[in-house]
Design an enzyme around this catalytic site. Structure first.
Site, PDB file in Angstrom:
ATOM      1  N   ASP A  36       0.876  -1.168   0.000  1.00  0.00           N
ATOM      2  CA  ASP A  36       0.000   0.000   0.000  1.00  0.00           C
ATOM      3  C   ASP A  36       0.912   1.216   0.000  1.00  0.00           C
ATOM      4  OD1 ASP A  36      -2.217   1.881   0.561  1.00  0.00           O
ATOM      5  OD2 ASP A  36      -3.310   0.089   1.176  1.00  0.00           O
ATOM      6  N   ILE A  37       0.314   2.406  -0.172  1.00  0.00           N
ATOM      7  CA  ILE A  37       1.109   3.627  -0.031  1.00  0.00           C
ATOM      8  C   ILE A  37       1.093   4.113   1.407  1.00  0.00           C
ATOM      9  CG2 ILE A  37       0.884   4.332  -2.434  1.00  0.00           C
ATOM     10  CD1 ILE A  37      -1.330   6.266  -1.543  1.00  0.00           C
ATOM     11  N   GLY A  75      -6.330   1.201  -5.009  1.00  0.00           N
ATOM     12  CA  GLY A  75      -6.942   2.226  -5.848  1.00  0.00           C
ATOM     13  C   GLY A  75      -7.859   3.129  -5.065  1.00  0.00           C
ATOM     14  N   VAL A  76      -8.295   4.205  -5.701  1.00  0.00           N
ATOM     15  CA  VAL A  76      -9.285   5.095  -5.113  1.00  0.00           C
ATOM     16  C   VAL A  76     -10.609   4.341  -5.061  1.00  0.00           C
ATOM     17  CG1 VAL A  76     -10.511   7.285  -5.380  1.00  0.00           C
ATOM     18  CG2 VAL A  76      -8.097   7.104  -6.031  1.00  0.00           C
ATOM     19  N   SER A 113     -15.984  -3.847  -9.473  1.00  0.00           N
ATOM     20  CA  SER A 113     -17.052  -3.279  -8.648  1.00  0.00           C
ATOM     21  C   SER A 113     -18.415  -3.457  -9.306  1.00  0.00           C
ATOM     22  CB  SER A 113     -16.803  -1.782  -8.424  1.00  0.00           C
ATOM     23  OG  SER A 113     -17.897  -1.179  -7.756  1.00  0.00           O
ATOM     24  N   TYR A 138     -15.822   6.235 -11.579  1.00  0.00           N
ATOM     25  CA  TYR A 138     -15.259   5.114 -10.827  1.00  0.00           C
ATOM     26  C   TYR A 138     -15.623   3.793 -11.493  1.00  0.00           C
ATOM     27  CZ  TYR A 138     -14.667   1.740  -7.020  1.00  0.00           C
ATOM     28  OH  TYR A 138     -14.324   0.641  -6.273  1.00  0.00           O
ATOM     29  N   SER A 167     -21.644  -4.602  -1.778  1.00  0.00           N
ATOM     30  CA  SER A 167     -21.524  -3.673  -0.646  1.00  0.00           C
ATOM     31  C   SER A 167     -20.868  -4.409   0.511  1.00  0.00           C
ATOM     32  CB  SER A 167     -22.900  -3.150  -0.243  1.00  0.00           C
ATOM     33  OG  SER A 167     -23.529  -2.528  -1.341  1.00  0.00           O
TER      34      SER A 167
END
Length: 271
Positions: A36-37, A75-76, A113, A138, A167
């Site tokens: 991860d960042i 990711g975002v 997603s 997205y 979800s």
């Protein structure tokens, strides 16, 4: 179902799904590399942390090197403007697949997603073979990721499962979740099935959803063959929630202003 790979990289390991899987599925993996960042917390004995920016191919190559499989979660994680999405969600997914090609990593579990099909009507049952109808940038970026996954499977022989996550919540908390909920326990079962599937599957798209009575999503025959068998049902919580009344499966995510980047052109005009 085959056995689990011995060495697995998890990108975006600091996020909700990555954190959850560390307490369930990833305990079964001999060697887990977390990436991860941002920090992921204390590593267990079988874990190591490699910080990597998904927009830097060299860093991603270093992270995937020596692995048997990659669970790509990074990711975002929600709708925002294109400038914020294009790095991790477009360039980043390309870098993961290209790094796997260059480093000889044969399998990727690509986290997509349900937002990729958010503009399908709420009453329609989907199985992953229908046309994509993303509810925003997205979802469109996730469609790009699935296209890249398909190309790397067909052209370079990678085995890829693209998981259209529903979800992901401890419990359903809004009407839409009666149709879309993915429990933490089922998420563990889901990713285990994806990692343990036999070689030679090519690219398969699967919906990441629990065994909800009101689910909008089934699985294609190819997805069902992976062996994912969910056990939890959002119906257990139905008495706490109102019925879903939105016309589209994406609900609030289909709204014009959602995400803040698409203000109406006449919004600043004085009547």
């Amino acid at each position: 179902m085959s056995g689990l790979p011995g060495r697995v990289l998890v990108t975006g390991a600091a996020g909700a799904i990555g954190t959850s899987l560390r307490g369930t599925l990833l305990r079964k993996i001999v060697q887990v590399r977390l990436s991860d960042i941002r920090p992921v917390g204390q590593a267990a004995e079988h874990e190591e942390f490699v910080q990597a920016d998904l927009t830097d191919l060299d860093q991603v190559r270093a992270a995937v090197r020596g692995m048997d499989a990659v669970v790509h979660l990074g990711g975002v994680a929600d709708e925002t403007n294109f400038a914020a999405l294009k790095g991790a969600n477009l360039e980043g997914v390309y870098n993961v697949f290209e790094a796997c090609r260059l480093e000889g990593v044969p399998r990727v579990v690509n986290t997509s997603s349900n937002r990729i099909t958010g503009f399908h009507p709420a009453g329609r049952t989907l199985d992953g073979l229908e046309a994509v109808r993303p509810d925003g940038l997205y979802g469109a970026a996730k469609a790009f990721g699935e296209a890249v996954a398909s190309m790397y499977a067909d052209r370079f022989g990678l085995d890829v499962v693209s998981v259209r996550i529903g979800s992901f919540e401890e419990q359903p908390s809004e009407p839409r979740h009666l149709h879309t909920w993915l429990s933490p326990s089922d998420a563990s079962r889901l990713y285990e099935a994806c990692l343990a599937a036999p070689a030679g599957i090519g690219h398969v798209t699967i919906y990441g959803v629990s065994r909800n009575t009101r689910s909008w999503w089934s699985q294609s025959p190819a997805a069902s063959a992976l062996g994912y068998r969910p056990e939890d049902d959002a119906e257990e919580f139905a008495d706490r929630l109102q019925p879903y009344t939105e016309p589209y499966q994406g609900g609030q995510y289909t709204q014009y202003e959602y995400g803040g980047w698409a203000a109406r052109p006449d919004a600043d005009r004085i009547p």
